[in-house]
Motif scaffolding. Structure first.
Motif, PDB file in Angstrom:
ATOM      1  N   LEU A   1      -6.421  -0.628  -7.991  1.00  0.00           N
ATOM      2  CA  LEU A   1      -5.436   0.282  -8.580  1.00  0.00           C
ATOM      3  C   LEU A   1      -4.979  -0.203  -9.950  1.00  0.00           C
ATOM      4  O   LEU A   1      -4.797   0.594 -10.872  1.00  0.00           O
ATOM      5  CB  LEU A   1      -4.232   0.424  -7.648  1.00  0.00           C
TER       6      LEU A   1
ATOM      7  N   ASN B   1      -5.255   1.760 -13.376  1.00  0.00           N
ATOM      8  CA  ASN B   1      -4.057   2.056 -14.164  1.00  0.00           C
ATOM      9  C   ASN B   1      -4.135   1.435 -15.552  1.00  0.00           C
ATOM     10  O   ASN B   1      -3.762   2.065 -16.546  1.00  0.00           O
ATOM     11  CB  ASN B   1      -2.814   1.537 -13.429  1.00  0.00           C
TER      12      ASN B   1
ATOM     13  N   MET C   1       3.502   3.256 -16.367  1.00  0.00           N
ATOM     14  CA  MET C   1       2.532   4.358 -16.292  1.00  0.00           C
ATOM     15  C   MET C   1       2.438   5.095 -17.627  1.00  0.00           C
ATOM     16  O   MET C   1       2.443   6.323 -17.676  1.00  0.00           O
ATOM     17  CB  MET C   1       2.928   5.329 -15.182  1.00  0.00           C
TER      18      MET C   1
ATOM     19  N   ILE D   1      -8.721   7.325  -5.218  1.00  0.00           N
ATOM     20  CA  ILE D   1      -7.408   6.716  -5.434  1.00  0.00           C
ATOM     21  C   ILE D   1      -6.425   7.055  -4.320  1.00  0.00           C
ATOM     22  O   ILE D   1      -5.788   6.158  -3.750  1.00  0.00           O
ATOM     23  CB  ILE D   1      -6.831   7.148  -6.807  1.00  0.00           C
TER      24      ILE D   1
ATOM     25  N   LEU E   1       3.141   8.855  -4.822  1.00  0.00           N
ATOM     26  CA  LEU E   1       2.220   9.837  -4.258  1.00  0.00           C
ATOM     27  C   LEU E   1       2.574  10.273  -2.841  1.00  0.00           C
ATOM     28  O   LEU E   1       2.163  11.345  -2.410  1.00  0.00           O
ATOM     29  CB  LEU E   1       0.796   9.271  -4.259  1.00  0.00           C
TER      30      LEU E   1
ATOM     31  N   TYR F   1       2.291   3.462  -6.883  1.00  0.00           N
ATOM     32  CA  TYR F   1       1.414   4.561  -6.467  1.00  0.00           C
ATOM     33  C   TYR F   1       1.806   5.101  -5.094  1.00  0.00           C
ATOM     34  O   TYR F   1       1.800   6.317  -4.869  1.00  0.00           O
ATOM     35  CB  TYR F   1      -0.043   4.089  -6.449  1.00  0.00           C
ATOM     36  N   SER F   2       2.125   4.214  -4.156  1.00  0.00           N
ATOM     37  CA  SER F   2       2.447   4.671  -2.806  1.00  0.00           C
ATOM     38  C   SER F   2       3.757   5.450  -2.781  1.00  0.00           C
ATOM     39  O   SER F   2       3.850   6.506  -2.144  1.00  0.00           O
ATOM     40  CB  SER F   2       2.518   3.488  -1.850  1.00  0.00           C
TER      41      SER F   2
ATOM     42  N   VAL G   1      -4.791   4.415  -1.717  1.00  0.00           N
ATOM     43  CA  VAL G   1      -3.351   4.166  -1.605  1.00  0.00           C
ATOM     44  C   VAL G   1      -2.918   4.242  -0.143  1.00  0.00           C
ATOM     45  O   VAL G   1      -2.172   3.371   0.344  1.00  0.00           O
ATOM     46  CB  VAL G   1      -2.557   5.181  -2.465  1.00  0.00           C
TER      47      VAL G   1
ATOM     48  N   PHE H   1      -9.466  10.771  -8.307  1.00  0.00           N
ATOM     49  CA  PHE H   1      -8.144  10.621  -7.709  1.00  0.00           C
ATOM     50  C   PHE H   1      -8.149  11.142  -6.277  1.00  0.00           C
ATOM     51  O   PHE H   1      -7.619  10.488  -5.361  1.00  0.00           O
ATOM     52  CB  PHE H   1      -7.112  11.382  -8.545  1.00  0.00           C
TER      53      PHE H   1
ATOM     54  N   PHE I   1       1.266  12.917 -10.193  1.00  0.00           N
ATOM     55  CA  PHE I   1       2.314  12.122  -9.568  1.00  0.00           C
ATOM     56  C   PHE I   1       3.547  12.954  -9.218  1.00  0.00           C
ATOM     57  O   PHE I   1       4.541  12.418  -8.758  1.00  0.00           O
ATOM     58  CB  PHE I   1       2.724  10.960 -10.486  1.00  0.00           C
TER      59      PHE I   1
ATOM     60  N   THR J   1       1.617  -2.482  -8.452  1.00  0.00           N
ATOM     61  CA  THR J   1       0.898  -1.223  -8.720  1.00  0.00           C
ATOM     62  C   THR J   1       0.786  -0.379  -7.467  1.00  0.00           C
ATOM     63  O   THR J   1       1.009   0.834  -7.497  1.00  0.00           O
ATOM     64  CB  THR J   1      -0.503  -1.499  -9.289  1.00  0.00           C
TER      65      THR J   1
END
Length: 743
Positions: A407, A411, A216, A382, A203, A199-200, A386, A378, A228, A195
């Motif tokens: 995370l 999610n 997702m 979030i 983003l 995300y990394s 991240v 976010f 995203f 996850t």
């Protein structure tokens, strides 16, 4: 005004000409009413400049190129290569050529794939291949790859036949070094928990792996994809961090501005350089110059100037959904400045709604509530989490596990919320309706309008559009162009019943696991996409003619995306374990009904003429269906072979048809001359893939059909074929060649 003139000109030149011209006339009337000579002259000058620039750009795309390329050198950035199994694609330029291409190819060995993807350095490939045009959209409302790439100034593709050498680029430019850094970052992220990895990369570097949408689902269904898509929010965070760092350095304002500009340009390349990101970056650059030179441009001025720059560089950029959302949301933030957070979020959701409906046809009722809650979460939790997880990855493994836990919980929560009731298959509104929705929504922030009447009017527009889409006065029988396979839709007027005959699907000839990659069901972008565009979310009867993958391989996609009442299969096919695996994920309310010619299924608008005996679903077991609809009699024979055809007419001597779905895609194993002569069809429907390995339809079969005096509709040359009817009359429509026949 000049930016609007360019926008409307783009519509008139490259989109819907009628709507574009009407908007230009309205703008001209407004300009004349203002009686501002300076503004009028500026608008005319900018418009003429745009026409010249866009014409020049498009003329360069039409340069003739050789059909075959031999031993050409291509520089490849590994971070920009998209792979799925052995297949890969890449957007780039050949050495010494100014034209952009989309390169398609297949790795010959797993070592070759690893050598490219595991590298951090730009790699030089010596390739040979064919230059080809993009295939046009051959189904109604299908994603048009040709237009999509043309909007990005890419006119042609290269299908790579041979990769002759792989080697690192000897000299690295600054752009090369940024891509190398991005490769290193992505490879590092691949070592993180799943996850956090998604995300990394999504983003920070703007990279999406092939299974992104599988993981997702909540983000997709709840309308959070804009989070995203590297956009204004990410640029804002990046500049905030940069400014905090620069505040500690003893630099002049010009020195700080110079560093900001260089870093923004580098970040644009590092994060993938998408057209949607271009708007955020250019607005940030203009804002820096505005602050530095004290020009005193307003936020709306900066937005308008950015739009003009974008259209001068990419005249068709506004036809891309990502660009539309980027400009729409940023303009919404400007005009709604001063509203409360909740009102502003609702307004922004209303602004994106018409754009999303026009492109993806569906919307979740919980989207607004989720956005109100998630967006501040976010930004404040979030995104920092991240960044912390990425930094801690090397030195604090226990903290990374805690970040992953948080995370994943977040999610999983989004994924769960997306499964709650509320997903509406709205359908595709017309462009005129979309523009009206956007205009009414923007009017909501004006103080001199009656908001109550405006809200009622906007609500009536949505409800009226929904009813028109979902309760059409006409019905249809549609042959989808799904390549080598079969898929037919039988839909009654007012959507009283929806029946699908076969789903299509591709046969996978890959022999090794590394060659297969993530399973992509083409039905999602073709037939299912069309059904959603016309507001269909439920299939009452899904008839599977037999077990072959080109007839039912995409059945799992329908189970995932649509509600299905009954799946009809030939008698005995429920004993076929390979087929039953395809429907393991079906909803428990979906019943599976094995049938033979003696059965009459209540509500099914088709009669069953075959099979007679139980089988495993092979060609000779194919389900044969017929009906009289829209003033014509129809017969669908699946892949039934010649003995089966003759057996069918011997048992059903009264069987006749005006329209025959030619058996087995036109193979010589079907369409026996005696069978054709007996049923006396006037029209033949052939569903076969272009340049298929089986050479369907067979010449012998075509001669049989021509001798019978039949009109032939073939997906290979005409794409999707629709018979649209009302009561007992109708007409045929085809997607390609503008070929229409009336009966």
């Amino acid at each position: 005004m000049p930016s609007l003139a360019m926008l409307f000109l783009s519509m008139a030149l490259f989109g819907n000409k009628i709507i574009g011209i009407i908007l230009l006339i309205a703008l001209a009337v407004r300009l004349l009413a203002l009686r501002n000579v300076g503004l009028l002259v500026m608008t005319i000058g900018v418009s003429l400049g745009f026409i010249v620039t866009s014409t020049s750009i498009n003329s360069k795309l039409k340069v003739d190129l050789p059909d075959q390329l031999e031993n050409q050198v291509l520089k490849v950035y590994p971070d920009m290569v998209k792979t799925n199994g052995a297949s890969f694609s890449y957007i780039g330029k050949l050495t010494g050529d100014a034209h952009k291409f989309v390169f398609y190819g297949r790795f010959k060995t797993q070592q070759q794939k690893r050598q490219l993807l595991e590298s951090n350095e730009p790699i030089l490939l010596r390739i040979s291949g064919k230059v080809a045009d993009f295939n046009p959209a051959t189904n109604v409302n299908q994603f048009d790859m040709r237009q999509y790439y043309h909007h990005q100034k890419i006119a042609r593709a290269v299908v790579i036949d041979e990769i002759n050498s792989l080697g690192p680029s000897p000299q690295l430019t600054m752009v090369d070094r940024i891509h190398r850094l991005r490769c290193q970052f992505n490879h590092y992220c691949e070592t993180l928990p799943k996850t956090l990895q998604i995300y990394s990369m999504g983003l920070i570097s703007g990279s999406r792996q092939t299974d992104f949408f599988d993981e997702m689902t909540g983000v997709k269904k709840l309308g959070l994809l804009h989070v995203f898509s590297i956009s204004g929010m990410h640029v804002y965070y990046f500049l905030a961090i940069l400014n905090q760092f620069l505040a500690w350095l003893p630099l002049s304002k010009y020195g700080k501005a110079g560093i900001e500009l260089v870093c923004i340009a580098a970040y644009f390349i590092f994060s993938g350089g998408s057209p949607g990101l271009f708007r955020a970056v250019v607005m940030a650059v203009i804002a820096i110059f505005n602050r530095l030179l004290q020009i005193r441009l307003s936020r709306l001025d900066i937005w308008s100037l950015c739009l003009m720059i974008n259209l001068f560089l990419m005249p068709e950029a506004m036809f891309l959904m990502g660009v539309q959302l980027s400009y729409g949301l940023s303009l919404g933030l400007i005009v709604s400045d001063g509203l409360s957070y909740v009102k502003q979020t609702v307004l922004l959701n209303l602004l994106t709604l018409p754009i999303l409906l026009y492109h993806v046809y569906e919307w979740h009722l919980l989207s607004v509530a989720v956005n109100i809650i998630v967006l501040p979460l976010f930004g404040k939790v979030i995104f920092p989490l991240v960044i912390f997880g990425v930094i801690a990855g090397k030195v604090l493994p226990m903290m990374v596990l805690l970040v992953e836990f948080g995370l994943k919980a977040f999610n999983d929560g989004l994924n769960w919320i997306s499964t709650l009731p509320g997903l509406i298959i709205f359908g595709k509104p017309s462009l005129v309706v979309v523009i009206a929705m956007l205009l009414l929504t923007f009017c909501l922030v004006l103080k001199k309008v009656n908001h109550k009447r405006l809200i009622i009017g906007l609500g009536c527009l949505y409800v009226g559009t929904f009813l028109v889409i979902h309760f059409p006065l006409t019905g249809e029988i549609t042959m989808f162009d799904i390549g080598q396979g079969d898929s037919f839709l039988v839909r009654a007027p007012m959507n009283r019943s929806v029946t699908l005959i076969d789903t299509g699907g591709k046969v996978d000839f890959s022999t090794q696991s590394w060659q297969r990659g993530v399973k992509n069901y083409q039905a999602k972008r073709l037939s299912i996409n069309y059904l959603k565009s016309i507001g269909v979310s439920r299939i009452d009867y899904l008839c599977v003619s037999h077990q072959d993958a080109d007839h039912c391989g995409d059945l799992p996609a329908y189970i995932q995306e649509m509600q299905i009442g009954t799946i009809l299969i030939p008698l005995g096919m429920d004993k076929n374990p390979n087929f039953m695996k395809r429907i393991e994920g079906r909803h428990r309310a979906t019943r599976v009904l094995p049938v033979n010619n003696e059965m009459r299924v209540n509500g099914l608008p088709l009669s069953i003429y075959h099979p007679y005996e139980p089988g495993l679903g092979e060609n000779h077991d194919s389900m044969v269906l017929g009906a009289t609809i829209g003033g014509l009699s129809w017969l669908f024979t699946g892949d039934l072979d010649r003995p089966g055809e003759l057996d069918t007419i011997s048992r059903h001597s009264e069987l006749h048809a005006d329209v025959l779905k030619v058996g087995h895609h036109g193979s010589k194993t079907a369409s026996d001359p005696q069978f054709v002569a007996h049923i006396k069809p006037k029209i033949a429907l052939i569903s076969a893939g272009r340049n298929n390995r089986y050479h369907h339809p067979n010449v012998e079969t075509l001669e049989t059909l021509k001798r019978a005096g039949m009109m032939i509709y073939n997906t290979q040359t005409q794409g999707m074929v629709r018979y649209v009817y009302r009561h007992n009359s109708g007409h045929f429509e085809t997607t390609l060649n503008e070929h229409e026949g009336n009966l």
